[in-house]
Design an enzyme around this catalytic site. Structure first.
Site, PDB file in Angstrom:
ATOM      1  N   LYS A   1       0.844  -1.208   0.000  1.00 33.14           N
ATOM      2  CA  LYS A   1       0.000   0.000   0.000  1.00 33.14           C
ATOM      3  C   LYS A   1       0.875   1.253   0.000  1.00 33.14           C
ATOM      4  O   LYS A   1       0.752   2.134   0.844  1.00 33.14           O
ATOM      5  CB  LYS A   1      -0.977  -0.019   1.159  1.00 33.14           C
ATOM      6  CG  LYS A   1      -1.967  -1.194   1.062  1.00 33.14           C
ATOM      7  CD  LYS A   1      -2.999  -1.169   2.168  1.00 33.14           C
ATOM      8  CE  LYS A   1      -4.007  -2.299   1.990  1.00 33.14           C
ATOM      9  NZ  LYS A   1      -3.435  -3.642   2.210  1.00 33.14           N
TER      10      LYS A   1
ATOM     11  N   ALA B   1     -12.849 -15.058   5.694  1.00 32.91           N
ATOM     12  CA  ALA B   1     -12.971 -14.652   7.094  1.00 32.91           C
ATOM     13  C   ALA B   1     -13.818 -13.400   7.269  1.00 32.91           C
ATOM     14  O   ALA B   1     -14.498 -13.242   8.287  1.00 32.91           O
ATOM     15  CB  ALA B   1     -11.585 -14.437   7.698  1.00 32.91           C
ATOM     16  N   GLN B   2     -13.801 -12.492   6.285  1.00 32.10           N
ATOM     17  CA  GLN B   2     -14.582 -11.263   6.419  1.00 32.10           C
ATOM     18  C   GLN B   2     -16.004 -11.401   5.879  1.00 32.10           C
ATOM     19  O   GLN B   2     -16.792 -10.465   5.964  1.00 32.10           O
ATOM     20  CB  GLN B   2     -13.875 -10.116   5.694  1.00 32.10           C
ATOM     21  CG  GLN B   2     -12.558  -9.722   6.344  1.00 32.10           C
ATOM     22  CD  GLN B   2     -11.958  -8.490   5.697  1.00 32.10           C
ATOM     23  OE1 GLN B   2     -12.496  -7.394   5.766  1.00 32.10           O
ATOM     24  NE2 GLN B   2     -10.820  -8.677   5.039  1.00 32.10           N
TER      25      GLN B   2
END
Length: 211
Positions: free
Chosen positions: A60, A172-173
């Site tokens: 990022k 997981a989200q």
């Protein structure tokens, strides 16, 4: 084709290599972020090169153009195939990442939205749309858009055309691979695979959504 990208957010070299060795035949690319690089060093790219999978550096990148160039040059010289950058430092900073990526035969993806709930604090009110316009302007290869909000993927797709979309948040989200896979070029899955009792079985469960 929708690729399955394994987000390898472990922190030690041995675990990373063990997981990739087991899952290499079930995934299409590996995303490496700061947790693993801080734990194992940038040389983890060389350690993983033997599995012949594209390596995405999820750093990022978000600095002034000169610093972005220095970061990205190191990323690609280490053996990565792509880098993920942030847009908020502006078009000149993103352009620096894109130029470095393309000079090394790699790709640059820009974060348009993130997948966690708190991301909506700032990735809202037209900001992702402006980021997509910047992606087109700078010649970046694609965006990161959230599997947790498929409607947003559809909206952003209209702005970037044929550029690629990589989508975190499956697993997981709570992102639904059946809904997301037809919308994106790559589904990013991390904990649901590397944290599973049997990562190979977990990775193989996504096979129906790869096309």
């Amino acid at each position: 084709m929708t690729d399955l990208v394994l987000s390898l957010d472990v922190t030690d070299r041995a675990s990373a290599i063990t997981i990739v060795a087991a899952c290499a035949g079930e995934v299409d690319a590996i995303k490496v972020g700061y947790p693993l690089v801080l734990g194992a060093g940038l040389g983890i790219a060389r350690d993983l090169a033997g599995f012949d999978l594209p390596l995405i550096a999820d750093f990022k990148v978000a600095d002034i153009p000169n610093t972005n160039t220095l970061i990205c040059d190191q990323v690609f010289e280490a053996g990565f195939s792509a880098v993920i950058a942030q847009a908020f430092p502006g078009p000149d900073s993103v352009t620096a990442c894109v130029k470095s990526a393309h000079a090394h035969g790699g790709e640059c993806y820009v974060v348009a939205e993130m997948s966690h709930p708190g991301a909506l604090t700032f990735f809202s009110e037209g900001v992702p749309e402006e980021i997509c316009r910047l992606v087109v302007e700078t010649g970046a290869d694609g965006i990161i858009a959230p599997a947790t909000r498929p409607a947003r993927i559809r909206a952003l797709r209209d702005l970037i055309g044929e550029r690629k979309i990589l989508s975190p948040g499956v697993g997981a989200q709570g992102g639904d691979p059946a809904e997301v896979a037809p919308l994106v070029d790559g589904m990013i899955v991390g904990r649901a695979i590397y944290g599973a009792p049997d990562p190979v079985v977990a990775a193989r469960a996504y096979a129906p959504y790869r096309r």
